[in-house]
Design an enzyme around this catalytic site. Structure first.
Site, PDB file in Angstrom:
ATOM      1  N   SER A 149       9.037  -3.990   2.075  1.00 56.31           N
ATOM      2  CA  SER A 149       7.695  -4.487   2.382  1.00 56.31           C
ATOM      3  C   SER A 149       6.676  -3.395   2.093  1.00 56.31           C
ATOM      4  O   SER A 149       6.994  -2.431   1.391  1.00 56.31           O
ATOM      5  CB  SER A 149       7.637  -4.936   3.852  1.00 56.31           C
ATOM      6  OG  SER A 149       6.459  -5.663   4.094  1.00 56.31           O
ATOM      7  N   ASN A 150       5.473  -3.513   2.602  1.00 56.40           N
ATOM      8  CA  ASN A 150       4.453  -2.487   2.383  1.00 56.40           C
ATOM      9  C   ASN A 150       3.566  -2.355   3.614  1.00 56.40           C
ATOM     10  O   ASN A 150       3.771  -3.033   4.610  1.00 56.40           O
ATOM     11  CB  ASN A 150       3.641  -2.810   1.125  1.00 56.40           C
ATOM     12  CG  ASN A 150       2.960  -4.168   1.241  1.00 56.40           C
ATOM     13  OD1 ASN A 150       2.169  -4.404   2.140  1.00 56.40           O
ATOM     14  ND2 ASN A 150       3.304  -5.086   0.342  1.00 56.40           N
ATOM     15  N   ARG A 151       2.555  -1.478   3.530  1.00 56.24           N
ATOM     16  CA  ARG A 151       1.783  -1.110   4.715  1.00 56.24           C
ATOM     17  C   ARG A 151       0.673  -2.088   5.069  1.00 56.24           C
ATOM     18  O   ARG A 151      -0.103  -1.844   5.986  1.00 56.24           O
ATOM     19  CB  ARG A 151       1.128   0.265   4.491  1.00 56.24           C
ATOM     20  CG  ARG A 151       2.083   1.399   4.445  1.00 56.24           C
ATOM     21  CD  ARG A 151       1.308   2.717   4.315  1.00 56.24           C
ATOM     22  NE  ARG A 151       2.208   3.811   4.041  1.00 56.24           N
ATOM     23  CZ  ARG A 151       2.978   4.368   4.957  1.00 56.24           C
ATOM     24  NH1 ARG A 151       2.956   3.947   6.198  1.00 56.24           N
ATOM     25  NH2 ARG A 151       3.786   5.365   4.625  1.00 56.24           N
ATOM     26  N   ALA A 166      -1.052  -8.256  -0.036  1.00 54.75           N
ATOM     27  CA  ALA A 166      -0.380  -7.189  -0.783  1.00 54.75           C
ATOM     28  C   ALA A 166       1.023  -7.702  -1.109  1.00 54.75           C
ATOM     29  O   ALA A 166       1.944  -7.575  -0.298  1.00 54.75           O
ATOM     30  CB  ALA A 166      -0.310  -5.929   0.068  1.00 54.75           C
TER      31      ALA A 166
END
Ligand code: CTP
Length: 414
Positions: A210-212, A277
């Site tokens: 995943s991402n931030r 995102a």
């Protein structure tokens, strides 16, 4: 923080006699902090639970209870004529009955009769009283006259019983108030699809890539579109944020799920605001069972394959259908910010790209502020300096609504 939708809005807050009246002090405080001008009217029984002074203290404005002790001449008429909104929270069964039948034996009811603004009612009472035919008939009557009833929540009530009768929480009421105030806004009768948050790409049943992204920018855009009166569909990846009141929310996890939801939702949408995102890659063969630490698979490599680019898929679909009328993407960059952003604008067939430098500590992921350069496919550049994601969203929504109003879109339905 002042919110544009509430700034200097004149709100009458009617408080009747329920224990939920204590929550209304918080509601009055929140509305005031967001810039509204709140004048409170309490019934006599409300004063058994809370005092006028509590409301005066948090709003800095009058909080009246007794029609006979009012110093101001025909206060109810002045309030009723000038208010943007009349909120009655909590509304007891008794006050609801009086409002439904036009009784005018206290300042709250007399002001309701004198008001020309929308009326929003948040009932609070025991579950049995709420379900009673008398109460339901009264609410039906009020609804038929245009009142907006905010259904109480299920839960434990003052009686100790569990049922449907708890007044909704102040933060949610603020959302309903924003929705009513936004009804005639610039995006009235427009459908806006917003994507938000990260995506999660499974490695096995317990792990993912995943991402931030926190989802803040997308959620703020959805709220700003709601404030402007739009019907909003929010396609959200996993996020801890509460969905804005009034948005239709579609929860997704993976990029593929997000893509499917967006392609279906944009088919009749005026604009797509793509703030999510999206993970560019996903594990090629997610394991069906948890991968054990003794397995070499995680240590050595996780083969990845690219996800579909959702905006490119929207571009392709739009070439055939003409929808959405406007496509807006975000560009998260850390270098050559403007050039890379403009390249994405072109490649993804966008009308606008909101470019942000995610290496800037005041912009990008997981902070409340953002700084955006919004570039149109006509070469117009809107510099949006560092400010809250809420304010950035209002600016973006202004540009989108002006564009829609101009009628200068690929497939105008108006
Ligand atoms: N985006 C998308 N589908 C993807 C990846 C990104 O629709 N699979 C969208 C994002 O939501 C954003 C825009 O494309 O609106 C640009 O995303 P960004 O991450 O900046 O760029 P990428 O296209 O992923 O390219 P790169 O990572 O190489 O910068």
């Amino acid at each position: 923080m002042t919110l544009r939708i509430l700034h200097e809005k004149q709100i009458i807050l009617g408080v009747s006699g329920s224990i939920a009246a204590y929550k209304s002090i918080d509601l009055a405080s929140k509305l005031t902090q967001h810039g509204a001008l709140v004048e409170t009217i309490l019934t006599e029984s409300a004063q058994r639970f809370v005092t006028s002074l509590s409301f005066q203290s948090v709003t800095g404005r009058s909080a009246s209870a007794n029609i006979w002790e009012e110093e101001e001449h025909v206060k109810h008429v002045r309030l009723g004529e000038t208010a943007d909104l009349f909120v009655i929270a909590p509304a007891t069964a008794h006050t609801i009955a009086k409002l439904a039948h036009g009784l005018a034996d206290n300042l709250l009811c007399v002001t309701a009769l004198a008001s020309r603004c929308p009326l929003l009612i948040a009932p609070a009472m025991d579950g049995g009283m709420y379900q009673h035919d008398a109460t339901q008939d009264n609410l039906k009557l009020l609804r038929s006259r245009g009142a907006i009833i905010i259904e109480p929540a299920e839960g434990r009530m003052a009686s100790g019983l569990t049922g449907k009768g708890r007044m909704v929480e102040p933060v949610e009421l603020v959302g309903h108030i924003r929705k009513v105030l936004g009804r005639g806004g610039n995006l009235k009768n427009r459908k806006i699809v917003v994507s938000a948050g990260p995506t999660q790409e499974p490695i096995d049943p317990v792990r993912f890539l995943s991402n931030r992204s926190s989802g803040r920018q997308g959620f703020a855009l959805a709220q700003a579109a709601l404030d402007a009166g739009a019907a909003v569909t929010l396609v959200a990846g996993p996020s801890a944020l509460e969905a804005p009141v009034g948005a239709e929310i579609i929860h997704v996890k993976t990029a593929a799920e997000m893509c499917e939801a967006i392609l279906s939702e944009v088919n009749n949408a005026d604009a797509l605001l793509m703030a999510a995102a999206v993970a560019d890659f996903r594990p090629e063969n997610p394991a069906n069972q948890k991968i054990k630490k003794t397995a070499d698979k995680l240590r050595n490599n996780i083969p990845l394959i690219p996800n579909a680019d959702i905006l490119l898929a929207v571009k392709e679909q739009r070439q055939k259908t003409g929808w959405p009328l406007i496509s807006l993407g975000f560009a998260a960059e850390t270098q050559n910010v403007i050039d890379f952003g403009k390249e994405k604008l072109k490649r993804k067939g966008l009308d606008y790209i909101a470019i942000n430098d995610v290496s800037d500590p005041m912009a990008g992921f997981s902070v409340d502020t953002n700084q955006v350069t919004l570039v149109s496919n006509q070469g117009i550049v809107y510099e949006i300096p560092v400010q809250s994601k809420t304010n950035v969203s209002e600016r973006i929504i202004d540009v989108v609504s002006q564009h829609l109003a101009s009628g200068n879109t690929a497939n105008s339905k108006h």
